[in-house]
Design an enzyme around this catalytic site. Structure first.
Site, PDB file in Angstrom:
ATOM      1  N   GLY A   1     -13.382  12.654 -24.050  1.00 33.54           N
ATOM      2  CA  GLY A   1     -14.131  13.884 -24.252  1.00 33.54           C
ATOM      3  C   GLY A   1     -15.471  13.614 -24.913  1.00 33.54           C
ATOM      4  O   GLY A   1     -16.149  12.620 -24.625  1.00 33.54           O
ATOM      5  N   SER A   2     -15.845  14.478 -25.847  1.00 33.74           N
ATOM      6  CA  SER A   2     -17.219  14.487 -26.355  1.00 33.74           C
ATOM      7  C   SER A   2     -17.585  13.311 -27.255  1.00 33.74           C
ATOM      8  O   SER A   2     -18.773  13.108 -27.524  1.00 33.74           O
ATOM      9  CB  SER A   2     -17.496  15.795 -27.097  1.00 33.74           C
ATOM     10  OG  SER A   2     -17.538  16.871 -26.192  1.00 33.74           O
ATOM     11  N   ILE A   3     -16.644  12.515 -27.728  1.00 33.70           N
ATOM     12  CA  ILE A   3     -17.070  11.328 -28.490  1.00 33.70           C
ATOM     13  C   ILE A   3     -17.835  10.370 -27.587  1.00 33.70           C
ATOM     14  O   ILE A   3     -18.645   9.566 -28.064  1.00 33.70           O
ATOM     15  CB  ILE A   3     -15.898  10.605 -29.195  1.00 33.70           C
ATOM     16  CG1 ILE A   3     -14.902  10.030 -28.182  1.00 33.70           C
ATOM     17  CG2 ILE A   3     -15.215  11.511 -30.208  1.00 33.70           C
ATOM     18  CD1 ILE A   3     -13.881   9.078 -28.807  1.00 33.70           C
TER      19      ILE A   3
ATOM     20  N   LYS B   1     -20.186  11.153 -25.804  1.00 32.29           N
ATOM     21  CA  LYS B   1     -21.593  11.556 -25.838  1.00 32.29           C
ATOM     22  C   LYS B   1     -22.435  10.621 -26.706  1.00 32.29           C
ATOM     23  O   LYS B   1     -23.665  10.600 -26.577  1.00 32.29           O
ATOM     24  CB  LYS B   1     -21.713  12.999 -26.316  1.00 32.29           C
ATOM     25  CG  LYS B   1     -21.169  14.007 -25.315  1.00 32.29           C
ATOM     26  CD  LYS B   1     -21.092  15.419 -25.884  1.00 32.29           C
ATOM     27  CE  LYS B   1     -20.471  16.380 -24.879  1.00 32.29           C
ATOM     28  NZ  LYS B   1     -20.234  17.729 -25.444  1.00 32.29           N
TER      29      LYS B   1
END
Length: 471
Positions: free
Chosen positions: A210-212, A214
């Site tokens: 997921g967003s980690i 990013k």
């Protein structure tokens, strides 16, 4: 001699030659392959007649062998805690060995080639050499904290702490886990237990981040014309090119209430649409290159089994957009997640993680010590500093922020229709040389509404808060 006898004799000679060739190949070229195979239990029967070395962490003995009055040795794990099962592994005459007990077997039983000098007199006299000891890098107190933080709420997942400047593994907790004492008696139950407790979930299991992820997408962007003040879409949704699929921000919100936002705002609020836009602009090749620089897709030889993770195929812009926010085929382990944060903390230099600190002889004299090694330069120092500032901003916008000085990123990863997300938290404390990676599977106890900030961040912060440094 009639024809049938000649044919039979010739056939027998050919079979004998084949057998001799096969034996030669096995004995000369495949000894290590078969002798070190964890399914080969012969070497583990030898433990009953060998003063097998200890596995220890600082002053804490994690595994030891003791002899009875008949000189028969048995293996035990004095800490008697499931916190250590995935680290030491188990040793069984029935089921073989795992983790450090398997990978360090020849060290522990004294037969490794590197110990020839130390065991020279034993070779001369023909006596069985004592095993050598293996010291691990883990901080026992921190290990227990990490394990308790995962298990007391009943979570399944993993937590890893690293020393960014060296790659030392300071904690490596996995849940569910097992107590390696009396493994033979527990075996059937462990095989049936949900969650695969015999797996080291910190190193062997890879999950969508997921967003980690990013962090990696931002690293690629910062090296391709973007800066913290660059503007990106803040729209609540974005349609993937060539499809009818729309990716949305959390809860379908406009990012920061604006249709256009800076990269700093997008990162701190974890706006999906902004990173889909930037990822597609940067492109698949750059995204893959930076993922590899941060260690995604690479196994680590640390003495316990590891999985490589993956960024997957990205044949078009739509797949690039999905991958940019850590979805689609992207996967990593908790060890790799901690390594990602540690790389930023270390000025962009990724250090090889290591678990074995020292090898000592039976009288605790040092034989060798592991030296830190650089694995790659993922980004330069300026980019690492920019990422650090962005992660500070992210921490200030994360649930439960209490004025700490940590730099962090959370993640909430979808992995199936109707299933609760896996939730992540990665962070580092620049003042005490420690980074963490935490994943809680299936939303912990919050189900589909779970976020990394709510569930995983408190675990990561507790580990950071508990670390005394000085390793």
């Amino acid at each position: 001699m009639n024809k049938s006898i000649r044919v039979t004799a010739l056939f027998s000679i050919i079979l004998t030659i084949i057998l001799l060739i096969n034996l030669t190949v096995v004995q000369a070229f495949s000894v290590d392959k078969y002798a070190d195979n964890p399914k080969n239990q012969r070497g583990f029967y030898d433990m009953q007649t060998i003063a097998r070395g200890q596995i220890f962490a600082g002053g804490t003995v994690l595994a030891q062998s003791t002899a009875n009055e008949d000189g028969i040795y048995s293996r035990s794990y004095p800490v008697d805690s499931p916190a250590w099962g995935p680290v030491t592994g188990y040793l069984s005459t029935q089921y073989g060995a795992s983790q450090l007990e398997a990978s360090q077997n020849n060290i522990l039983n004294g037969t490794d080639d590197s110990l020839i000098t130390n065991n020279f007199m034993d070779l001369i006299t023909g006596e069985q050499p004592d095993g050598a000891n293996v010291e691990v890098t883990i901080d026992p107190q921190l290990q227990q904290v990490a394990y308790d933080q995962l298990t007391q709420p009943g979570y399944e997942g993993a937590a890893v702490a690293l020393q960014p400047s060296t790659g030392k593994i300071l904690a490596m907790a996995s849940s569910p886990s097992y107590n390696p004492n009396n493994i033979d008696d527990q075996w059937a139950q462990l095989q049936e237990q949900e969650g695969n407790p015999l797996l080291n979930h910190a190193t062997q299991e890879t999950l969508p981040p997921g967003s980690i992820f990013k962090i990696i997408t931002t690293a690629a962007g910062l090296n391709n014309g973007y800066n913290p003040d660059s503007t990106l879409t803040g729209a609540s949704e974005i349609t993937l090119p060539g499809t009818n699929t729309q990716l949305t921000n959390y809860a379908g919100q406009v990012c920061g209430g604006s249709q256009q936002v800076t990269l700093t705002t997008a990162f701190s609020l974890s706006c999906n649409t902004a990173f889909v836009e930037m990822g597609m602009d940067v492109g698949a090749d750059e995204l893959r290159s930076y993922a590899e620089g941060f260690g995604i897709g690479q196994e680590s030889n640390i003495g316990v089994e590891t999985a490589a993770g993956n960024i997957g195929e990205m044949p078009d812009d739509a797949s690039v957009g999905q991958s940019s926010i850590g979805q689609r085929d992207v996967s990593m382990s908790a060890l790799q997640a901690a390594g990602m944060a540690a790389t930023v903390a270390n000025g962009g230099v990724r250090m090889e993680p290591y678990l074995v600190n020292r090898i000592t002889d039976s009288t605790m004299n040092e034989i060798r010590t592991t030296s830190p090694k650089e694995a790659s330069t993922a980004v330069d120092e300026d980019v690492a500093n920019a990422l650090t500032d962005l992660m500070y901003a992210s921490e200030r916008n994360t649930s439960g922020y209490n004025g700490n000085s940590y730099a962090s990123k959370t993640g909430t990863a979808e992995h199936g229709d109707g299933l609760p997300p896996h939730v992540w938290y990665v962070a580092f404390d620049p003042d005490r040389d420690i980074a963490v990676g935490v994943v809680v599977k299936n939303g912990g106890n919050l189900g589909e509404s779970a976020t990394g900030g709510q569930v995983s961040a408190p675990i990561g912060r507790a580990i950071l808060d508990s670390y005394g440094g000085g390793q």
